[in-house]
Scaffold this active site. Structure first.
Site, PDB file in Angstrom:
ATOM      1  N   HIS C  80       1.040  -0.938   0.086  1.00  0.00           N
ATOM      2  CA  HIS C  80      -0.088   0.326   0.147  1.00  0.00           C
ATOM      3  C   HIS C  80       0.557   1.555   0.105  1.00  0.00           C
ATOM      4  O   HIS C  80       0.491   2.217  -0.778  1.00  0.00           O
ATOM      5  CB  HIS C  80      -1.334   0.551   1.391  1.00  0.00           C
ATOM      6  CG  HIS C  80      -1.662   1.135   1.419  1.00  0.00           C
ATOM      7  ND1 HIS C  80      -2.554   1.744   0.604  1.00  0.00           N
ATOM      8  CD2 HIS C  80      -1.310   2.074   2.217  1.00  0.00           C
ATOM      9  CE1 HIS C  80      -3.169   2.594   1.563  1.00  0.00           C
ATOM     10  NE2 HIS C  80      -2.029   3.543   2.043  1.00  0.00           N
ATOM     11  N   ASP C 109       6.499  21.491 -26.618  1.00  0.00           N
ATOM     12  CA  ASP C 109       6.046  19.965 -26.175  1.00  0.00           C
ATOM     13  C   ASP C 109       7.549  20.024 -25.003  1.00  0.00           C
ATOM     14  O   ASP C 109       7.901  21.132 -24.678  1.00  0.00           O
ATOM     15  CB  ASP C 109       7.101  19.154 -26.837  1.00  0.00           C
ATOM     16  CG  ASP C 109       6.321  17.375 -26.667  1.00  0.00           C
ATOM     17  OD1 ASP C 109       6.397  17.269 -25.438  1.00  0.00           O
ATOM     18  OD2 ASP C 109       5.537  16.586 -27.479  1.00  0.00           O
ATOM     19  N   TRP C 145       7.187   0.039   3.998  1.00  0.00           N
ATOM     20  CA  TRP C 145       7.673   0.557   2.845  1.00  0.00           C
ATOM     21  C   TRP C 145       8.649   0.890   3.132  1.00  0.00           C
ATOM     22  O   TRP C 145       9.986   2.000   1.775  1.00  0.00           O
ATOM     23  CB  TRP C 145       6.733   1.402   2.167  1.00  0.00           C
ATOM     24  CG  TRP C 145       6.953   3.351   3.130  1.00  0.00           C
ATOM     25  CD1 TRP C 145       6.528   3.524   3.896  1.00  0.00           C
ATOM     26  CD2 TRP C 145       7.734   4.623   2.290  1.00  0.00           C
ATOM     27  NE1 TRP C 145       6.300   4.656   4.693  1.00  0.00           N
ATOM     28  CE2 TRP C 145       7.003   5.537   3.155  1.00  0.00           C
ATOM     29  CE3 TRP C 145       8.424   5.170   1.212  1.00  0.00           C
ATOM     30  CZ2 TRP C 145       8.068   6.690   3.160  1.00  0.00           C
ATOM     31  CZ3 TRP C 145       8.937   6.225   1.271  1.00  0.00           C
ATOM     32  CH2 TRP C 145       8.993   6.693   2.095  1.00  0.00           C
ATOM     33  N   SER C 173      12.816   5.740 -13.744  1.00  0.00           N
ATOM     34  CA  SER C 173      11.830   6.480 -14.330  1.00  0.00           C
ATOM     35  C   SER C 173      11.887   8.272 -13.958  1.00  0.00           C
ATOM     36  O   SER C 173      11.836   8.988 -14.677  1.00  0.00           O
ATOM     37  CB  SER C 173      10.777   6.097 -14.465  1.00  0.00           C
ATOM     38  OG  SER C 173       9.262   6.720 -14.338  1.00  0.00           O
ATOM     39  N   SER C 174      11.996   8.065 -12.581  1.00  0.00           N
ATOM     40  CA  SER C 174      11.595   9.039 -11.358  1.00  0.00           C
ATOM     41  C   SER C 174      12.708  10.669 -12.551  1.00  0.00           C
ATOM     42  O   SER C 174      12.530  11.306 -12.641  1.00  0.00           O
ATOM     43  CB  SER C 174      11.689   9.170 -10.337  1.00  0.00           C
ATOM     44  OG  SER C 174      11.022   8.082 -10.133  1.00  0.00           O
ATOM     45  N   HIS C 257      13.102  11.973   3.462  1.00  0.00           N
ATOM     46  CA  HIS C 257      12.469  13.581   3.987  1.00  0.00           C
ATOM     47  C   HIS C 257      12.087  14.069   2.620  1.00  0.00           C
ATOM     48  O   HIS C 257      11.289  14.592   3.090  1.00  0.00           O
ATOM     49  CB  HIS C 257      13.160  13.845   4.375  1.00  0.00           C
ATOM     50  CG  HIS C 257      12.046  14.324   5.748  1.00  0.00           C
ATOM     51  ND1 HIS C 257      11.097  14.556   6.198  1.00  0.00           N
ATOM     52  CD2 HIS C 257      11.973  15.940   5.546  1.00  0.00           C
ATOM     53  CE1 HIS C 257       9.969  15.506   6.500  1.00  0.00           C
ATOM     54  NE2 HIS C 257      10.699  16.587   5.980  1.00  0.00           N
ATOM     55  N   GLU C 259      11.893  13.654  -0.170  1.00  0.00           N
ATOM     56  CA  GLU C 259      10.498  12.426  -1.070  1.00  0.00           C
ATOM     57  C   GLU C 259       9.649  12.777  -0.572  1.00  0.00           C
ATOM     58  O   GLU C 259       8.606  13.075  -1.424  1.00  0.00           O
ATOM     59  CB  GLU C 259      10.743  11.171  -0.868  1.00  0.00           C
ATOM     60  CG  GLU C 259       9.702  10.239  -1.223  1.00  0.00           C
ATOM     61  CD  GLU C 259       9.477  10.477  -2.640  1.00  0.00           C
ATOM     62  OE1 GLU C 259      10.216  10.368  -3.336  1.00  0.00           O
ATOM     63  OE2 GLU C 259       8.885   9.915  -2.993  1.00  0.00           O
ATOM     64  N   TYR C 261       8.566  16.052   0.751  1.00  0.00           N
ATOM     65  CA  TYR C 261       8.087  17.314  -0.506  1.00  0.00           C
ATOM     66  C   TYR C 261       8.095  16.536  -1.107  1.00  0.00           C
ATOM     67  O   TYR C 261       7.359  18.019  -2.621  1.00  0.00           O
ATOM     68  CB  TYR C 261       9.856  18.141  -0.108  1.00  0.00           C
ATOM     69  CG  TYR C 261       9.432  18.647   1.825  1.00  0.00           C
ATOM     70  CD1 TYR C 261       8.649  19.160   2.397  1.00  0.00           C
ATOM     71  CD2 TYR C 261      10.845  18.334   2.181  1.00  0.00           C
ATOM     72  CE1 TYR C 261       8.229  19.146   3.702  1.00  0.00           C
ATOM     73  CE2 TYR C 261      10.537  19.241   3.998  1.00  0.00           C
ATOM     74  CZ  TYR C 261       9.267  18.995   4.510  1.00  0.00           C
ATOM     75  OH  TYR C 261       8.769  19.312   5.670  1.00  0.00           O
ATOM     76  N   SER C 272      -1.146  27.075  -5.331  1.00  0.00           N
ATOM     77  CA  SER C 272      -1.805  28.182  -5.442  1.00  0.00           C
ATOM     78  C   SER C 272      -2.219  29.102  -6.959  1.00  0.00           C
ATOM     79  O   SER C 272      -1.701  30.598  -7.152  1.00  0.00           O
ATOM     80  CB  SER C 272      -0.639  28.523  -5.487  1.00  0.00           C
ATOM     81  OG  SER C 272       1.067  28.173  -4.566  1.00  0.00           O
ATOM     82  N   HIS C 306      14.839  13.075  11.931  1.00  0.00           N
ATOM     83  CA  HIS C 306      13.901  13.057  12.853  1.00  0.00           C
ATOM     84  C   HIS C 306      12.818  12.199  12.869  1.00  0.00           C
ATOM     85  O   HIS C 306      11.810  11.682  13.302  1.00  0.00           O
ATOM     86  CB  HIS C 306      13.026  14.470  13.017  1.00  0.00           C
ATOM     87  CG  HIS C 306      11.927  14.816  11.234  1.00  0.00           C
ATOM     88  ND1 HIS C 306      11.724  16.066  10.463  1.00  0.00           N
ATOM     89  CD2 HIS C 306      11.715  14.062  10.574  1.00  0.00           C
ATOM     90  CE1 HIS C 306      11.479  15.451   9.563  1.00  0.00           C
ATOM     91  NE2 HIS C 306      11.283  14.067  10.095  1.00  0.00           N
ATOM     92  N   HIS C 307      12.819  11.049  12.098  1.00  0.00           N
ATOM     93  CA  HIS C 307      12.529  10.176  11.625  1.00  0.00           C
ATOM     94  C   HIS C 307      12.951   8.487  13.054  1.00  0.00           C
ATOM     95  O   HIS C 307      12.523   8.041  12.614  1.00  0.00           O
ATOM     96  CB  HIS C 307      12.167   9.588   9.918  1.00  0.00           C
ATOM     97  CG  HIS C 307      11.851  10.620   9.484  1.00  0.00           C
ATOM     98  ND1 HIS C 307      10.329  10.119   8.950  1.00  0.00           N
ATOM     99  CD2 HIS C 307      12.038  10.832   8.987  1.00  0.00           C
ATOM    100  CE1 HIS C 307       9.858  11.533   8.082  1.00  0.00           C
ATOM    101  NE2 HIS C 307      11.310  11.776   7.566  1.00  0.00           N
ATOM    102  N   THR C 332       6.651  27.596   5.918  1.00  0.00           N
ATOM    103  CA  THR C 332       5.462  26.466   5.529  1.00  0.00           C
ATOM    104  C   THR C 332       4.066  27.471   6.023  1.00  0.00           C
ATOM    105  O   THR C 332       3.642  27.922   5.049  1.00  0.00           O
ATOM    106  CB  THR C 332       5.365  24.777   5.660  1.00  0.00           C
ATOM    107  OG1 THR C 332       6.322  24.173   5.620  1.00  0.00           O
ATOM    108  CG2 THR C 332       4.013  24.260   5.609  1.00  0.00           C
ATOM    109  N   LYS C 335       3.547  29.794   3.760  1.00  0.00           N
ATOM    110  CA  LYS C 335       2.565  29.743   2.380  1.00  0.00           C
ATOM    111  C   LYS C 335       0.954  29.559   2.841  1.00  0.00           C
ATOM    112  O   LYS C 335      -0.235  29.840   2.299  1.00  0.00           O
ATOM    113  CB  LYS C 335       2.967  27.819   1.963  1.00  0.00           C
ATOM    114  CG  LYS C 335       4.846  27.826   1.010  1.00  0.00           C
ATOM    115  CD  LYS C 335       4.927  26.952   0.785  1.00  0.00           C
ATOM    116  CE  LYS C 335       5.818  26.185  -0.615  1.00  0.00           C
ATOM    117  NZ  LYS C 335       4.998  27.862  -1.715  1.00  0.00           N
ATOM    118  N   ARG C 454       1.996   1.619  15.505  1.00  0.00           N
ATOM    119  CA  ARG C 454       1.778   1.343  13.365  1.00  0.00           C
ATOM    120  C   ARG C 454       1.875  -0.172  13.053  1.00  0.00           C
ATOM    121  O   ARG C 454       2.486  -0.892  13.416  1.00  0.00           O
ATOM    122  CB  ARG C 454       1.972   2.628  12.754  1.00  0.00           C
ATOM    123  CG  ARG C 454       3.016   2.819  12.641  1.00  0.00           C
ATOM    124  CD  ARG C 454       4.431   3.214  11.937  1.00  0.00           C
ATOM    125  NE  ARG C 454       3.507   3.637  10.801  1.00  0.00           N
ATOM    126  CZ  ARG C 454       4.846   3.802   9.609  1.00  0.00           C
ATOM    127  NH1 ARG C 454       6.270   4.878  10.629  1.00  0.00           N
ATOM    128  NH2 ARG C 454       4.239   4.025   8.530  1.00  0.00           N
TER     129      ARG C 454
END
Lengths: 382, 191, 534
Positions: C80, C109, C145, C173-174, C257, C259, C261, C272, C306-307, C332, C335, C454
């Protein structure tokens, strides 16, 4: 069913309408816990939470004000402004100051939590799939703590007890009002030792040792769980800590030392005793269901690709494989979930469970393993 | 079509971007030794230095304070050995050279190789534990039924911060029989 | 306001010729086709990952194991996560970038059309490999994951090899997608489209693309190390061989991390664009939006640990990462204040894109608040690895990233399909989603604080009532998305009200200067921009 539906509906109502009023009874907040540290953590949590709520209320109020008032259907005419340096500086600086106001108490609390010096007692905690081992530095006491909830409560619909999944066979015992230093490590994958009421969560890293400390104020029973995904039975790796008054603790520890020593003596004495096949199989089955069935399954089929099957294949049906079989059960297998049982089970139990595995499920090797065989193997006399 | 859109620039830019990708991939691997070095200096992960330290200068013994060291031993699963230290707890003055003997017994009927890896808690103390003689990070072969006494000679660096009054040195013994048989150097002890 | 002149977009018929049938899609180099492919693929993956979430929630509806085995449950949580991150959210953003960036900057293009084709078409293979690994003996990846070693190395099943291979393909790909975006933005802007005139969606994607280039190779490195640790006897993360399992977490979160963002910055761009359009007022603080985005991206490289507060880091490191993480709240916050100020004294209407954008602002902010709480190290010890964290990242990823993608879809569907999304259905979709998403994720905060870890398939009895509510919310949210499917299918089937070139009164930007649906080729002659499009 109806009662349950009613409870769920009530809970839903409570959650969305009046969280604060029922927070205590429904357990929807952090526990205050049983230590000074856990109380400080709770206060810091509430403080940060309330600051967030206040900011949230202000921001969302401004937003809803414009959603309600500045809408085209009310004939609002759009203003033209799109910049205001002064305002922008203000809402960069003010949040920064608020953050400092949060970081300040957090820093001092963290420094306090980090200080493990001058402890009165050291306990070494080792996680392994899916149990905890406790070893007292200051006493000759060492044991394993496994979940006590029955499999049938989990997998079948046997009624679940009050402490479902949060009960163990042998809890950790610590004294109150003493600084207890906890050293935490792991035998296999990463686990995490977490007791919410102590506000301790520390990872058990294989090959490395971590430390934490606690000083529990009140005697009582405190429950927690493994908090880091550690494989199939991650959910079934609870922690129970009993805090006793220092005198009671002292008494418990010395009794435990004596008891464990007597057990070892008894073990020696029983080595010469032969058990019948029926006795071995009966004891073996109960040990198997308690210790082995979670992975190898009650029918011995294992989980393909994950946990090997014992029924009809492998070492348990290999007539020359008895020593290997004893080796695996007694010493475990490095790099797999198979752990060493020689310190966790008595010689009789080891003999019984191996006999059971070699004869149950039509394995029928006819091998009868006695405690003495195990003893000889472990002493290297084979 | 709009070939005039500064097409020539593209290849240069793609080269640069691809170079950054390769660079970042390499950086990922470079982080491994960087991390190890960082841990060695700061004790970040509690691993002690694997090189033998020079002997203590006897004059620098700090007799004004004592540091308590707890020794802990454990055998990883799959290794039917007994492994223990002669003392569990010891108080030393920083700078004072001490020897602690560890004993390992191979309880099996076959020759095996083990290897003990040290870990210190709190990690901050790790850089201050200076071992002049140690068995750690070394393959320790033991014939069937044999016992080996393994001395560890060490001193605590007198520079150890005052607030560290107790630390634990833990040894986990791993089964290296297979790796040793294959001739794999598992831990680099050259330093 | 908009002062775009000289937009000579002739769309003569000969421009619109294109191959037909499967070949059109297999060999297409057209940014609009590829954008559509990405979006449809991501939609498919959204339902695949969502189905797995429903398996998880069905099992968690009541205590006890009723439906699946714990090992299969772990595969579900792992898959998931992987599918939603790499299959749903990231491809959806790449799809939006493909469709919109050339049209927003007046380019014909993407700069590298052939690579564009490749970067999409390897993606389905990556997911076929990853999903098929579940058919192997022992099942697919079951280590979350985040695939922490040694659970993913020594203790994993052989499907790990397929997992690593699939991640490599997704990464390639990315990276190709990111290179394409950067080259397009740097080289293909129409005359007069200076950097500080670019729409924020372009800006946020520009910064995102740099993040991708910086961290996807690190992820590739980490999975390679996992592979060699498992199969080639290296010991990067194996303590027995002198490695350190915590090193894995450092490397993973150094990727992980930024990732996070990568999955939210384009959302900022979308919101926006939408809020000014429906508030009929220019975006407040354009420049500070750009700087805030850049600041967030820069800080994202300094907060990874921080993880990992519970891994036993020395206190100086914990403090550093706590302060850095808290600092992210500043840009943040800027924004969010800017969006609110954009609405302030505007003239708002509430079409479906605006509804989703408003829900985004509120719910993302809630996710941001729980983020601040999680940043505070001493209390993070209590939150870490509980449902509080699950609630936090689902607020920022579902009611954040996914809601912004839905807002974008409603906003640009007229441009893509030439038909207006059915407003009744879209509003129904919105209200069903916004209510159910809160029933789904809000109570998770409570159950997490009360102590539920979790990634567990079974839980203690005191968590039962709240989990039942959460599961009900999950099914409501899941089935609400079928309404979205109906809206999209209706537009694709060319049913409903035909769209004009600029269907939203207050919308700004070059994309609204071309007809709806956008012709196969747009801006063959670049438009000339003489004033900021604001």
């Amino acid at each position: 069913m109806k009662a349950r539906l009613y409870r769920v509906l009530t809970a839903a109502l409570v959650l969305f309408v009046m969280p604060a009023a029922f927070a205590e009874s429904l357990q929807i907040n952090l526990p205050r816990g049983a230590t000074e540290v856990s109380n400080s953590v709770y206060s810091l949590h509430m403080y940060v939470f309330l600051v967030c709520v206040v900011i949230g209320v202000i921001v969302f109020a401004a937003m809803f004000w414009s959603i309600i008032r500045h809408r085209k259907s009310r004939g609002a005419v759009p203003a033209k402004f799109h910049d205001n340096v002064r305002v922008e500086i203000a809402w960069t600086v003010i949040p920064f100051l608020i953050l400092i106001a949060m970081a300040w108490p957090a820093t001092s609390l963290l420094l306090d939590m980090d200080n493990t010096d001058d402890s009165d007692l050291t306990v070494l905690i080792t996680g392994s799939q899916w149990r905890w081992d406790y070893e007292y530095f200051d006493y000759d006491v060492q044991y394993r703590s496994s979940m006590a909830t029955m499999r049938d409560q989990v997998y079948a619909n046997l009624p679940k007890g009050e402490n479902y999944l949060l009960e163990v066979d042998r809890p950790l015992v610590i004294p109150t009002n003493r600084k207890v230093r906890l050293l935490i490590t792991s035998d296999d994958v990463i686990h995490s030792w977490w007791v919410p009421e102590f506000a301790i969560k520390k990872d058990a890293n294989p090959g490395y040792i971590n430390e934490a400390w606690t000083r529990v104020d009140e005697p009582g029973i405190y429950r927690g769980q493994c908090a880091e995904l550690c494989g199939r039975d991650h959910a079934f790796m609870p922690i129970v800590v009993i805090a006793l008054e220092p005198d009671d603790f002292e008494e418990w520890a010395t009794n435990e030392e004596t008891r464990l020593a007597e057990e070892r003596e008894e073990e020696e004495r029983l080595l010469s005793m032969q058990m019948t096949m029926d006795e071995l199989m009966t004891l073996g089955e109960s040990v198997y269901n308690a210790q082995c069935a979670a992975c190898h399954q009650p029918n011995g089929q294992g989980v393909p690709g994950v946990f090997p099957a014992l029924a009809g294949e492998g070492v348990s049906v290999d007539s020359d494989g008895l020593n290997d079989h004893i080796d695996i059960v007694a010493n475990g297998v490095q790099g797999t979930a198979m752990q060493a049982y020689r310190d966790q089970l008595s010689m009789r139990e080891l003999a019984a469970v191996i006999t059971y595995e070699r004869n149950a499920w039509q394995n029928d090797t006819g091998d009868e393993v006695q405690a003495a065989d195990i003893h000889n193997y472990i002493q290297g006399d084979n | 079509m709009s070939e005039q859109h500064s097409k020539p620039d593209n290849s240069k830019m793609i080269t640069r971007l691809l170079a950054s990708v390769v660079l970042m991939f390499a950086f990922g691997f470079a982080l491994v030794p960087l991390y190890e070095k960082f841990c060695e200096v700061t004790g970040f992960n509690g691993r002690t230095n694997n090189s033998a330290a020079a002997g203590s200068d006897g004059n620098l013994v700090d007799t004004t304070r004592l540091v308590t060291i707890e020794f802990h031993t454990r055998v990883n699963r799959g290794l039917p050995w007994e492994f223990s230290s002669e003392v569990r707890r010891l108080q030393v003055h920083p700078g004072e050279t001490t020897t602690v003997n560890f004993t390992a017994t191979n309880r099996t009927g076959r020759d095996m190789t083990g290897q003990a890896l040290p870990s210190v808690a709190p990690g901050e103390a790790a850089p201050y534990l200076l071992k002049t003689e140690c068995f750690c990070f070394q393959n320790q072969p033991l014939a069937a039924g044999d016992t080996a006494v393994m001395p560890m000679q060490f001193y605590v660096d007198p520079d150890i911060p005052n607030h560290i009054r107790t630390f634990t040195l833990s040894y986990m013994m791993y089964d290296m029989t297979e790796a040793a048989a294959q001739g794999r150097v598992v831990v680099d002890t050259s330093e | 306001m908009s002062t775009v002149v000289d937009t000579h977009h002739e769309h003569d018929d000969h421009h619109d010729h294109k191959p037909t049938g499967i070949k059109r899609w297999l060999f297409t180099t057209n940014h609009k086709d590829i954008g559509s492919l990405y979006l449809l693929f991501s939609f498919l993956m959204f339902f695949a990952g969502g189905t797995m979430a429903l398996v998880i929630r069905a099992e968690l509806f009541q205590p006890g194991m009723q439906i699946v085995d714990p090992h299969f449950f772990n595969q579900m949580t792992t898959m998931h996560g992987l599918i939603m991150v790499f299959g749903a959210v990231m491809p959806a953003f790449t799809g939006l970038a493909n469709w919109m960036i050339p049209m927003m900057i007046g380019a014909p293009d993407m700069a590298l059309p052939r690579m564009n084709n490749w970067s999409f078409w390897i993606l389905p293979f990556a997911f076929i490999i990853m999903l098929s690994s579940m058919l192997m003996p022992g099942g697919g990846p079951a280590f979350g994951w985040t695939f922490y070693a040694p659970l993913s190395t020594t203790y994993s099943t052989d499907s790990t090899a397929l997992f690593v291979f699939a991640i490599h393909i997704m990464g390639i790909s990315s990276i190709m997608g990111a290179i394409n975006v950067i080259v397009t933005i740097m080289n293909m802007r129409a005359p007069g489209m200076t950097y500080m005139r670019m729409p924020l969606f372009v800006w946020t994607w520009f910064i995102t693309a740099f993040l991708l280039i910086a961290v996807m190779p690190v992820l590739a490195g980490v999975v390679t190390m996992v592979l060699t640790d498992k199969y080639f006897a290296t010991s990067f993360f194996d303590a027995a061989g002198g490695g350190d399992p915590v090193l894995f977490q450092h490397l993973f979160w150094f990727f992980g991390h930024p990732e996070v963002y990568i999955m939210i910055l384009p959302s900022f761009g979308i919101v926006s664009a939408i809020i000014p359009a429906f508030a009929r007022k220019p975006l407040f603080g354009y420049a500070s939006m750009v700087y805030a985005t850049a600041a967030i991206a820069g800080l994202s490289f300094l907060v990874w640990a921080h993880h990992m507060f519970t891994t036993g880091m020395p206190v100086f490191a914990s403090l550093f990462f706590m302060y850095m993480t808290m600092l992210i709240a500043v840009p943040t916050g800027v924004k969010i204040f800017n969006w609110v100020s954009t609405m302030w004294r505007g003239s708002m209407t509430f079409e479906p894109p605006m509804l989703f954008a408003l829900a985004f602002v509120i719910l993302f902010t809630i996710g941001g608040f729980s983020g601040i709480m999680l940043a505070i190290t001493p209390v993070d010890f209590q939150y870490h690895d509980t449902y509080f964290v699950v609630a936090h990242f689902h607020y920022v990823l579902v009611s954040g990233a996914v809601f912004s993608i839905m807002a974008a879809a409603y906003y640009w569907l007229p441009k893509w399909s030439g038909f207006m999304p059915d407003e009744g259905l879209a509003k129904l979709h919105f209200w069903c989603s916004v209510i159910s998403v809160n029933i789904l994720f809000f109570p998770m905060h409570f159950v997490g604080l009360a102590g539920m870890p979790r990634r567990i398939p079974d839980y203690a009895l005191q968590f039962a009532d709240i989990n039942a509510i959460v599961s009900v919310g999950a099914f409501l949210f899941g089935f609400s998305q079928l309404i979205f499917l109906a809206v999209v299918v209706k537009c694709m089937a060319k049913k409903g009200q035909a769209a004009v070139a600029k269907p939203w009164e207050g919308a700004e930007g070059l994309e609204w200067d071309v007809p709806s649906p956008a012709p196969y080729h747009t801006f063959d002659t670049p438009p000339k921009i003489e004033a900021p499009i604001r």
